[in-house]
Write an enzyme that holds these catalytic residues in place. Sequence first.
Site, PDB file in Angstrom:
ATOM      1  N   GLN A 199       2.905  60.895  56.817  1.00 32.00           N
ATOM      2  CA  GLN A 199       1.744  60.121  56.243  1.00 32.00           C
ATOM      3  C   GLN A 199       0.363  61.077  56.153  1.00 32.00           C
ATOM      4  O   GLN A 199       0.095  61.638  57.182  1.00 32.00           O
ATOM      5  CB  GLN A 199       1.211  58.974  57.155  1.00 32.00           C
ATOM      6  CG  GLN A 199       0.199  58.067  56.641  1.00 32.00           C
ATOM      7  CD  GLN A 199       0.026  56.893  57.776  1.00 32.00           C
ATOM      8  OE1 GLN A 199      -0.490  57.042  58.812  1.00 32.00           O
ATOM      9  NE2 GLN A 199      -0.075  55.669  57.287  1.00 32.00           N
ATOM     10  N   TYR A 236      -9.075  53.409  58.002  1.00 31.30           N
ATOM     11  CA  TYR A 236      -9.649  54.758  57.547  1.00 31.30           C
ATOM     12  C   TYR A 236     -10.106  55.059  56.199  1.00 31.30           C
ATOM     13  O   TYR A 236     -10.450  53.961  55.664  1.00 31.30           O
ATOM     14  CB  TYR A 236      -8.409  55.791  57.904  1.00 31.30           C
ATOM     15  CG  TYR A 236      -7.893  55.395  59.470  1.00 31.30           C
ATOM     16  CD1 TYR A 236      -8.513  55.974  60.473  1.00 31.30           C
ATOM     17  CD2 TYR A 236      -6.909  54.610  59.690  1.00 31.30           C
ATOM     18  CE1 TYR A 236      -8.417  55.549  61.846  1.00 31.30           C
ATOM     19  CE2 TYR A 236      -6.469  54.593  60.901  1.00 31.30           C
ATOM     20  CZ  TYR A 236      -7.299  54.964  62.062  1.00 31.30           C
ATOM     21  OH  TYR A 236      -6.833  54.622  63.352  1.00 31.30           O
ATOM     22  N   ARG A 242       0.254  53.204  51.804  1.00 32.65           N
ATOM     23  CA  ARG A 242       0.360  52.141  52.643  1.00 32.65           C
ATOM     24  C   ARG A 242      -0.988  51.306  52.480  1.00 32.65           C
ATOM     25  O   ARG A 242      -1.953  51.961  52.382  1.00 32.65           O
ATOM     26  CB  ARG A 242       0.471  52.687  54.041  1.00 32.65           C
ATOM     27  CG  ARG A 242       0.774  51.638  55.233  1.00 32.65           C
ATOM     28  CD  ARG A 242       0.883  52.309  56.643  1.00 32.65           C
ATOM     29  NE  ARG A 242       2.002  51.230  57.083  1.00 32.65           N
ATOM     30  CZ  ARG A 242       1.820  51.066  58.521  1.00 32.65           C
ATOM     31  NH1 ARG A 242       1.042  51.759  59.219  1.00 32.65           N
ATOM     32  NH2 ARG A 242       2.959  50.210  59.144  1.00 32.65           N
ATOM     33  N   GLY A 262       7.317  49.851  64.217  1.00 34.41           N
ATOM     34  CA  GLY A 262       6.733  50.932  65.015  1.00 34.41           C
ATOM     35  C   GLY A 262       7.063  50.756  66.417  1.00 34.41           C
ATOM     36  O   GLY A 262       7.926  51.633  66.745  1.00 34.41           O
ATOM     37  N   ARG A 263       6.454  49.879  67.303  1.00 38.88           N
ATOM     38  CA  ARG A 263       6.832  49.861  68.832  1.00 38.88           C
ATOM     39  C   ARG A 263       8.455  49.773  69.118  1.00 38.88           C
ATOM     40  O   ARG A 263       8.836  50.474  70.026  1.00 38.88           O
ATOM     41  CB  ARG A 263       6.086  48.997  69.543  1.00 38.88           C
ATOM     42  CG  ARG A 263       4.521  49.526  69.407  1.00 38.88           C
ATOM     43  CD  ARG A 263       3.548  48.298  69.710  1.00 38.88           C
ATOM     44  NE  ARG A 263       3.860  47.325  68.537  1.00 38.88           N
ATOM     45  CZ  ARG A 263       3.673  45.964  68.858  1.00 38.88           C
ATOM     46  NH1 ARG A 263       3.171  45.500  70.225  1.00 38.88           N
ATOM     47  NH2 ARG A 263       3.758  44.948  68.183  1.00 38.88           N
TER      48      ARG A 263
HETATM   49  C1  LIG Z   1       0.885  54.247  69.219  1.00 44.11           C
HETATM   50  C2  LIG Z   1       0.725  53.794  67.616  1.00 44.11           C
HETATM   51  C3  LIG Z   1       0.423  54.824  66.762  1.00 44.11           C
HETATM   52  C4  LIG Z   1       0.120  54.317  65.549  1.00 44.11           C
HETATM   53  N1  LIG Z   1      -0.367  55.190  64.522  1.00 44.11           N
HETATM   54  C5  LIG Z   1      -0.304  54.767  63.105  1.00 44.11           C
HETATM   55  C6  LIG Z   1      -0.648  55.812  62.292  1.00 44.11           C
HETATM   56  O1  LIG Z   1      -0.697  57.033  62.464  1.00 44.11           O
HETATM   57  N2  LIG Z   1      -0.784  55.536  60.924  1.00 44.11           N
HETATM   58  C7  LIG Z   1      -0.617  53.823  60.414  1.00 44.11           C
HETATM   59  O2  LIG Z   1      -0.548  53.849  59.415  1.00 44.11           O
HETATM   60  N3  LIG Z   1      -0.369  53.029  61.522  1.00 44.11           N
HETATM   61  C8  LIG Z   1      -0.265  53.603  62.646  1.00 44.11           C
HETATM   62  N4  LIG Z   1      -0.074  52.721  63.870  1.00 44.11           N
HETATM   63  C9  LIG Z   1       0.276  51.075  63.292  1.00 44.11           C
HETATM   64  C10 LIG Z   1       1.912  51.014  63.061  1.00 44.11           C
HETATM   65  O3  LIG Z   1       2.496  52.112  61.836  1.00 44.11           O
HETATM   66  C11 LIG Z   1       2.435  49.669  62.760  1.00 44.11           C
HETATM   67  O4  LIG Z   1       1.756  49.051  61.750  1.00 44.11           O
HETATM   68  C12 LIG Z   1       2.158  48.865  64.002  1.00 44.11           C
HETATM   69  O5  LIG Z   1       2.252  49.328  65.200  1.00 44.11           O
HETATM   70  C13 LIG Z   1       2.595  47.390  63.987  1.00 44.11           C
HETATM   71  O6  LIG Z   1       4.129  47.484  63.868  1.00 44.11           O
HETATM   72  P1  LIG Z   1       4.933  47.139  65.308  1.00 44.11           P
HETATM   73  O7  LIG Z   1       4.562  45.741  65.728  1.00 44.11           O
HETATM   74  O8  LIG Z   1       6.419  47.248  64.859  1.00 44.11           O
HETATM   75  O9  LIG Z   1       4.541  48.487  66.446  1.00 44.11           O
HETATM   76  C14 LIG Z   1       0.316  52.847  65.030  1.00 44.11           C
HETATM   77  C15 LIG Z   1       0.807  52.183  65.891  1.00 44.11           C
HETATM   78  C16 LIG Z   1       0.931  52.479  67.156  1.00 44.11           C
HETATM   79  C17 LIG Z   1       1.706  51.399  68.412  1.00 44.11           C
END
Ligand SMILES: Cc1cc2nc3c(=O)[nH]c(=O)nc-3n(C[C@H](O)[C@H](O)[C@H](O)COP(=O)(O)O)c2cc1C
Length: 356
Positions: free
Chosen positions: A95, A174, A221, A312-313
């Site tokens: 990304q 962003y 995205r 993500g998580r």
């Molecule tokens: C630790 C962490 C770092 C993240 N960093 C980014 C990132 O660099 N770029 C981005 O688009 N989203 C980022 N996100 C958002 C995740 O890509 C994702 O959209 C969000 O965690 C929801 O998905 P989940 O419920 O499966 O975790 C981040 C989320 C977490 C928890």
Amino acid sequence: MTNLFEPFALGPLTLPNRLVIAPMTRNRATEGGVPTELVAEYYAQRASAGLIIAEAATPSAVGQTYPNITALHTDAHQEGWRRVVRAVHGRMFLQLQHGGRVGHPDTSGRTPVAPSPVPLPEPVHTPTGRQAAVTPRELTGDEVRATIADFARAARRAVDAGFAGVEVHGANGYLLHQFLAENTNHRTDSYGGSPENRARFAAEVVAAVVAEIGADRTGLRISPGNTVNGIAEGDPLVVYPPLLDAVAHHGLAYLHVAFADPGSQAYKEIRTRWTGTLIANPVLPVDRVPDDGGRAAAERLLAAGADLIALGRPFLANPDLVERLRAGAPVNQVRERYLMYVGGPTGYTDYPTLAG
Ligand SMILES: Cc1cc2nc3c(=O)[nH]c(=O)nc-3n(C[C@H](O)[C@H](O)[C@H](O)COP(=O)(O)O)c2cc1C
């Protein structure tokens, strides 16, 4: 019905399953933004995902958001990423993110830049803790064009480092999102005003990246309706249709919708309008990974027409998430949230697999 464990052809890549690691910034790079061996180990542990979208990397020094995030604008950054890609496999996008007003001079050594001089209405992480945001400097027309060129150069470096492609970060407040949103874009030139004008910067970044590395290596995205980082974009059905119309002709590798709610008007409109590959990232509880690892939410989105599901998580806490979901096995919870964004292996590479 499509099943999460079926393969999918993403351009030249054959993904063994429909599960994608959502990009997650983990602040484990060197101070200069070079990903380390630890970063390589983290992604290699998660190589069974159908596709990895690696964390936000900044295409320029002024685009840096937080301390110790990764970057991709020097040979050292490129070499660091090459080592990461080599440790994983070929199914990996990176990304690219410019933080715009989400940054601080104490972090990047520079005054942040943005579409308009509207400060982030909340404190921002810096090397000495959270500090009040500063008012960003408005990008001149020449600087807008130079910033677009920075994305294209970083995309070239990503492919040269071995990535299958890049994801342009238009989500989560962003720089690209700051151009899209009404409350952060007060420009009176061709990048501000009408929805088409507010979508122009994101569309031109995508076009420049496509021209540099090809459409089948370029993803985008977006996060319609997301108010994170002080964003108030107005009705998402106003600015996203012109954006999608402006990029549709490229034939991108994919569109990635963050926080996708299959019941929402915005999701339905996007799925109808976007005829290409759609990655959807479901809305999961904010405080915990669901007991099923997100499987039910993922399957709801597949049923609503998504091609691939980004989590993500669940992947953060479960390096072998694919295997756990397939087996219906219990999942690990995210341990201490603060470990998400601090250095070191704890809470990063030490999550156990089913095998121990
Ligand atoms: C630790 C962490 C770092 C993240 N960093 C980014 C990132 O660099 N770029 C981005 O688009 N989203 C980022 N996100 C958002 C995740 O890509 C994702 O959209 C969000 O965690 C929801 O998905 P989940 O419920 O499966 O975790 C981040 C989320 C977490 C928890």
